[in-house]
Every structure is written in structure tokens, then in C-alpha cells.
Motif scaffolding. Sequence first.
Motif, PDB file in Angstrom:
ATOM      1  N   HIS B  35      12.967 -10.139   7.042  1.00 28.96           N
ATOM      2  CA  HIS B  35      13.509  -9.152   6.115  1.00 28.96           C
ATOM      3  C   HIS B  35      15.010  -9.394   6.059  1.00 28.96           C
ATOM      4  N   GLU B  83      12.015  -9.000   1.353  1.00 34.16           N
ATOM      5  CA  GLU B  83      10.934  -9.710   2.014  1.00 34.16           C
ATOM      6  C   GLU B  83      10.051 -10.342   0.953  1.00 34.16           C
ATOM      7  N   HIS B  91       2.033  -3.563   2.515  1.00 33.08           N
ATOM      8  CA  HIS B  91       2.021  -3.165   3.919  1.00 33.08           C
ATOM      9  C   HIS B  91       3.208  -2.267   4.210  1.00 33.08           C
ATOM     10  N   HIS B  93       5.758  -0.746   7.685  1.00 35.03           N
ATOM     11  CA  HIS B  93       6.442  -1.390   8.808  1.00 35.03           C
ATOM     12  C   HIS B  93       6.501  -0.535  10.056  1.00 35.03           C
ATOM     13  N   GLU B 104       4.053  -5.785  10.564  1.00 34.77           N
ATOM     14  CA  GLU B 104       3.640  -5.289   9.259  1.00 34.77           C
ATOM     15  C   GLU B 104       2.275  -4.652   9.420  1.00 34.77           C
TER      16      GLU B 104
HETATM   17 MN   LIG Z   1       7.374  -6.596   5.657  1.00 37.35          MN
END
Ligand SMILES: [Mn+2]
Lengths: 146, 146
Positions: B35, B83, B91, B93, B104
Motif C-alpha cells: 500500500h 494498492e 477486501h 484490512h 487483507e
Molecule cells: Mn489491500
Amino acid sequence: MDAKGKFGQYVAGKGLRHTVQREQIVDIFLATEKHLTIQELYDLVRKKYKSIGYATVSRAVKLMTESGICRRVDFGDGSQRFEHKFGHEHHDHLICVRCGKFVEIYSKRLEKLQEQLVTKHGYVQLYHKMDIFGLCPKCSKKVRGR
Amino acid sequence: MDAKGKFGQYVAGKGLRHTVQREQIVDIFLATEKHLTIQELYDLVRKKYKSIGYATVSRAVKLMTESGICRRVDFGDGSQRFEHKFGHEHHDHLICVRCGKFVEIYSKRLEKLQEQLVTKHGYVQLYHKMDIFGLCPKCSKKVRGR
DNA sequence: TATACTATTGATAATGAATATCAATACCAA
DNA sequence: TTGGTATTGATATTCATTATCAATAGTATA
Ligand SMILES: [Mn+2]
Ligand SMILES: [Mn+2]
Ligand SMILES: [Zn+2]
Ligand SMILES: [Zn+2]
């Protein structure tokens, strides 16, 4: 004890002073059930008390947050917002991307599922935030034409 | 089609040009499963291609986001991160507040509960984000002393 | 190929929110 | 009172992001 009392206790406990500006800012904040930016709170405060500085509002918000009567929320719009924490159970947010109207949501089942996910990965949960963005009833009608 | 193809298609579809700088930036981005902030991506790009400007990286990230191969994530640390999106199902986090290690996470049951909550309030969901902060296995051991 | 038009680039400036600085002032304890 | 410290409000600084702009590169057309 109420929110104001909790704030006063925190301030006193840190050896800080009880000032009129802090009292005024806390009063305005507690009287407003919204997610405010510092600028918005500053504007509200200035409506009543003309001489308070932006920095003082900013510092008061920091203190309120530390004292536990205020919580920072971040909806990803580039500025941090603050909401009441004291007397408000933990909750997440459902926000209309068109008009900004929001609902504070909570589901015990959902929270339990989150905890299970965390445990499954061997983590220990400290806190979480969940923001759902969408269209409120009014706006979804408008967008779809009727 | 792969992520790079999707990006190229988007760029072409908008009547924009396929440039070496964009290609280089996209390559570096896609080769990094993290990220990233724009600054971090810029630093990575500069390691290989010395002459690319910060603004160009920033603009490329914007294009990648529009094209759907990149997604903005905001962990509330003051800067926006990006990302991969393409080939990564939706997803949420789970992030260690101590070392930054993240997982994830995804749960169909949880997503369904979210949808039910939204419907209950008459909203229409567009997207959501859920970030859970805590301690990873290693860090929780350290913090608790063993 | 020459030409006109437009997109792109990289450097730099501008922006805006959050935070730091600082001199003046208010408060507190001795 | 007096000395020490906290607080204030104005202003400066910081930092990430975004905008500007002149120079350049790419594209379409003749
Ligand atoms: Mn992610
Ligand atoms: Mn709320
Ligand atoms: Zn709405
Ligand atoms: Zn960790």
C-alpha cells in the motif's frame, strides 16, 4: 458523570486549567450532534464568541479527544472530523455520498464476525472503523429519476 | 486481459497517449504488492528512472485509479495510499498499529451483514471500507512481555 | 515530409488543513 | 504581591496534494 464533567476531570488531572474559552468550545461541541471539522466547529464557536482563535479550537478538540468525550472520524474527504464519544456506544457509519446524510449503525453480529476474523489471523483487535458509502432513500430516488 | 492491458485500454479510450513515463510508473506499481503513498511510489520509480517528476507519478496514479487497476486506501495516517485493484477481489484490512504488517481480509458473511444493515436503513450501498487495527502475532507477544 | 494541434512532462507555485511558534496575558501557589 | 507556568490568538511553518506553465513530444492531416 456527564461529558463535560469527564472533560473537566481530565483537564484537572493533567494539571491544566479550566478556562472560559475551553468551556465555550466544549459547550458548542456538545450541543452539536454532527461530525464536525475543526473549521466547522470554529465557525460555530465564532457565531457566539467572536474572539476565540482557530488554534484554541484546535487545541480544545485535541484535549476533548484525549479526555474521551470526542472521537476522530475520517470519511476520506481530506479533513478529519470529530464526533461525540461519551454516551455514544461504539458505532460505524452509513453515509450518503450525494447529500451527506448519515446514519450511525451497529450490529452485534457484525462486531462478533469482525472479532472472529481478527482472531483467525492471530491478531489482537484494538479498534476498527467501518464506513459504508451509498445513497440515502431520498437521493437514490432522485438519482433513479423518481 | 491483465492490469496493464486494462490501463492501456482506458488511456486509449480517453484519447490519451501511451507514454514511456506512464509505462514505467505502471510497471513499478504493478511489481510492488504494497500500500504505497505517492511519495513512496515516486521513490521506487526514481531508483530505476532518474528523470521522472513527482507530478507525473501523481498523475499516473490518478489515471491508474480511474482505469480501475488501482484503489485508494486511507488508513488515517495522514496520507493516501494506493494498492492494486485489478485481480484483487474486494477486501478489507487488518493492520498492526505497531509494525504496520497487514492482512487483507474478506468474509462473505460479513459482507452480507453489511448489505442487510444498509437495506434496513433504506440506503443503497455503493462501496465501503473497513479497517481493523490491532497487534499482529509478533507484536502482541512483544507487548505482553513474551 | 511539413505543419498545426494537442497531450504530456517536469519544475515550480499554490493550496489547504494541521501543527508549531511566540509574545502577551491570565492564572495559581507561595 | 510576586514568580512561575499555562493559555491564548495571531501568525508562521509544515507537508501532502493539486494547479500552473513553458517546453517538448506525439498525432493527424495535407
Ligand atoms: Mn489491500
Ligand atoms: Mn458517528
Ligand atoms: Zn442523500
Ligand atoms: Zn506488528
